[in-house]
Design a protein around this motif. Sequence first.
Motif: not given
Length: 269
Positions: A113, A198, A235
């Motif tokens: 990430h 993500e 996310y």
Amino acid sequence: VSATLCAEIPPERASAIQALQQWARVCGPDGTLLWRKSLCGPMVLVDSSTRFAIANGRDPDGKFQNSEGVYLGVLPEQFTPSNTSIRWGQQEWATILLPLPADAFQRLGLLAHESFHRIQPSLGLSASDAPDPDLDTEAGRVWLRLELRALARALRSAGVIGHQSALDAMLFRTYRDRLCPGSAAMEAAMEKQEGLAEYTGVFIALRETGENISREARIIEAFEDSNTYARSFGYAVGPALGLLLDRYAPGWRPRAASATSLDSILISA
């Protein structure tokens, strides 16, 4: 990690060095597979309480000590320890807080990430991360929760059920957008900025650990209990959209920079 190095530093720091070594083996091939560009690059792991840092390369100030392939030192005071990317010297560095997650899936996802954020501008995928307050209204929460449930079911399911669940998720989203005018653009930006980072982490974690995609479906379901969705929704939704695009719109990633939104590509597919 050598026996000598392990003897010199605490076990939790030795495990962090091992994580850097593992990341070095996967960041090139996995990054190129995803974005046609390696995710390898400067990275520093830092303890927020002591500022002790472990870097995968020589620090620009030349103050870190070389210990068998990694560099140990103290993060300069001008930087606030956090999970982010910083401009240090002439390079962008991914910075990640210690301790790293013990769980391999979470650990790889985090390293990927933050590494994605380091190269994100060069991919033309940077966007705003402004929160969407409409997602914390009653209508926003209700229809996002329905979307999350449909996305989780779509990830777990194949064939007609998977397709219908993905369609349901997009229908719930379209209706939410009508109830909350102006939200669509804010959500699209957040899903590009944080959602793609993500997604990159989840994709690599699934690939490298061999875990089933149901792992991510459970994470999405758990997100439903969050107290606020305004900024954090990307996310959860970002990885789901990315994984479903992998299924229904292969070859979508080169189009992500110019697309209005990720969901527009999925709806078209």
